[in-house]
Each structure stands twice: as structure tokens, then as C-alpha cells.
Design a protein around this motif. Structure first.
Motif, PDB file in Angstrom:
ATOM      1  N   UNK A 110      46.593 -42.675 -36.909  1.00  0.00           N
ATOM      2  CA  UNK A 110      45.876 -43.949 -36.286  1.00  0.00           C
ATOM      3  C   UNK A 110      46.061 -43.422 -34.815  1.00  0.00           C
ATOM      4  N   UNK A 111      45.301 -44.409 -34.220  1.00  0.00           N
ATOM      5  CA  UNK A 111      45.461 -44.214 -32.423  1.00  0.00           C
ATOM      6  C   UNK A 111      46.549 -45.079 -31.717  1.00  0.00           C
ATOM      7  N   UNK A 112      47.590 -44.290 -31.558  1.00  0.00           N
ATOM      8  CA  UNK A 112      48.675 -45.068 -30.944  1.00  0.00           C
ATOM      9  C   UNK A 112      49.495 -44.057 -30.598  1.00  0.00           C
ATOM     10  N   UNK A 113      50.860 -44.202 -29.750  1.00  0.00           N
ATOM     11  CA  UNK A 113      51.480 -43.221 -28.957  1.00  0.00           C
ATOM     12  C   UNK A 113      52.252 -42.481 -30.250  1.00  0.00           C
ATOM     13  N   UNK A 114      52.552 -43.289 -31.571  1.00  0.00           N
ATOM     14  CA  UNK A 114      53.228 -42.367 -32.362  1.00  0.00           C
ATOM     15  C   UNK A 114      52.421 -41.138 -33.072  1.00  0.00           C
ATOM     16  N   UNK A 115      51.152 -41.102 -32.872  1.00  0.00           N
ATOM     17  CA  UNK A 115      50.095 -40.113 -33.153  1.00  0.00           C
ATOM     18  C   UNK A 115      50.686 -38.626 -32.391  1.00  0.00           C
ATOM     19  N   UNK A 116      51.072 -38.892 -31.182  1.00  0.00           N
ATOM     20  CA  UNK A 116      51.588 -37.829 -30.262  1.00  0.00           C
ATOM     21  C   UNK A 116      52.746 -37.372 -30.915  1.00  0.00           C
TER      22      UNK A 116
END
Length: 217
Positions: A110-116
Motif C-alpha cells: 500500500x502507500x504508507x511508510x511501511x512500504x519503504x
């Protein structure tokens, strides 16, 4: 810093100290607030949506963030694929594994910091594989990677959680090779070319790189 109302909710001994040193001293030595550990991700998101050449935030469409999402997970697939290739996995099997990783993790894409963090975990494992199968000096890539990761998302702690068993297993492997030669369980010549990442210098470099990465983060 804390307000006078907040201080009144503290234990009596803490309130006594606060009264004696004064509210300004308390605010200086006991700051309160919110530390945004994901600040760099938010900066990147803002730049993509509002300041990049493809910015579409003002129109509230935010397609640029979707481009970010695709880019991050394409890079993740590349890291997983090449980690397999470095370990000697057949190209087809490595590609299937990379695709399977996306399928298994689809709920977290998804699109959130955890994606990094999803990307950085794959990059971390690729660095480990390179340091074990190619040259142990690759382990020093963990330092800049961890510094970058620590400002993107709190998942950077994974680095230190996983380095512990990596070092432990490497030490056990080193001990086993030494004992196998002394006990004549294996011919000495088989110990000439161990994996680069399981030698004594490699272990020390891994510990040093992990320590520096921890301090830097």
C-alpha cells in the motif's frame, strides 16, 4: 514541554522536584511532543504529490503516489530476484520466488511508510547474501542503508534483530570447520575456501558494521 496541568498528574516526588527547579527547567530537560520517525517518507510523499514534475496533489488525484508504489515494489522484486541469483538459484526459480513474494505480501502493498520497509528488508537481505557469497566487505553497505531506512520507517530495527542470528550462525560455522579439521571429520583442504561471509574477518566486519549502523541510526 509539559504544562502545569500535566505536572500535577505526576507522582508527588516528581512534582516536588518540578516545583523546586521551576517549569522552564522542567521543559528544557523533560521535553514532550511527538517524534515523527517517518518524517523522510512524508517529505518524499509531499514532494511527489506537490513539488515534483509529475505533481498532481493540487488536483487531489495523487497518481504520483501510485507511481511511487509501483517503483518501490518493482525494486523489491529486483532485490529478491538477485538475492536468489547470487545464491546460485536458477533464473526461472528465482523469478518465480520474487513473484511469489509479491503474492504472499499483497495485503501489505500500500502507500504508507511501511512500504519503504518492505523494500529495505529485501535490500538488507540482498546485502547479506552479497557479503556471504561474494565479499564480506559488502556488509558495510548496511551503514548507509540503515541510516536511510531509520528516517523512513521504524522497521529499520529489523536490521539489528536479524544481524544477531547471522553473526551467531557464522560463529557456529567457523567453530564447526575448525573442529571438523582437528577431529578429522573433514579433510583440511575442504576448509581452504569457505563462504566469504563465514570467516573470522567477515564476522568482525559484520559486528563492526552493525555497531556503526546502530550508532548512526
Amino acid at each position: 514541554g509539559p504544562t502545569e496541568e500535566e505536572i500535577r498528574t505526576w507522582p508527588d516526588w516528581a512534582q516536588t522536584i518540578a516545583d523546586k527547579v521551576g517549569i522552564d527547567t522542567v521543559k528544557y530537560w523533560h521535553p514532550t511532543g511527538w517524534v515523527n520517525q517517518n518524517w523522510l517518507t512524508h517529505v518524499i510523499f509531499h514532494w511527489l504529490a506537490f513539488e515534483s514534475p509529475f505533481a498532481d496533489g493540487p488536483s487531489l488525484s495523487f497518481n504520483t503516489l501510485m507511481y511511487w508504489k509501483f517503483a518501490v515494489y518493482i525494486l523489491t522484486v529486483i532485490c529478491v530476484y538477485y538475492a536468489g541469483r547470487v545464491m546460485g538459484v536458477h533464473p526461472a526459480l528465482s523469478a518465480i520466488s520474487a513473484c511469489a513474494s509479491m503474492f504472499v505480501g499483497r495485503s501489505f502493498i500500500d502507500i504508507r511508510p511501511a512500504g519503504f520497509s518492505n523494500l529495505m528488508v529485501a535490500a538488507f537481505l540482498l546485502i547479506l547474501v552479497l557479503s556471504i557469497y561474494r565479499n564480506y566487505l559488502y556488509i558495510w553497505l548496511l551503514v548507509p542503508a540503515t541510516i536511510f531506512w531509520a528516517n523512513l520507517h521504524g522497521g529499520y530495527i529489523y536490521t539489528f534483530i536479524m544481524l544477531t542470528p547471522v553473526v551467531g550462525i557464522s560463529v557456529l560455522g567457523l567453530i564447526w570447520r575448525v573442529l571438523s579439521v582437528k577431529l578429522e571429520l573433514a579433510p583440511a583442504k575442504s576448509q581452504i575456501t569457505p563462504l566469504p561471509g563465514t570467516t573470522l574477518p567477515a564476522i568482525w566486519h559484520t559486528i563492526a558494521a552493525g555497531t556503526l549502523a546502530f550508532i548512526a541510526s
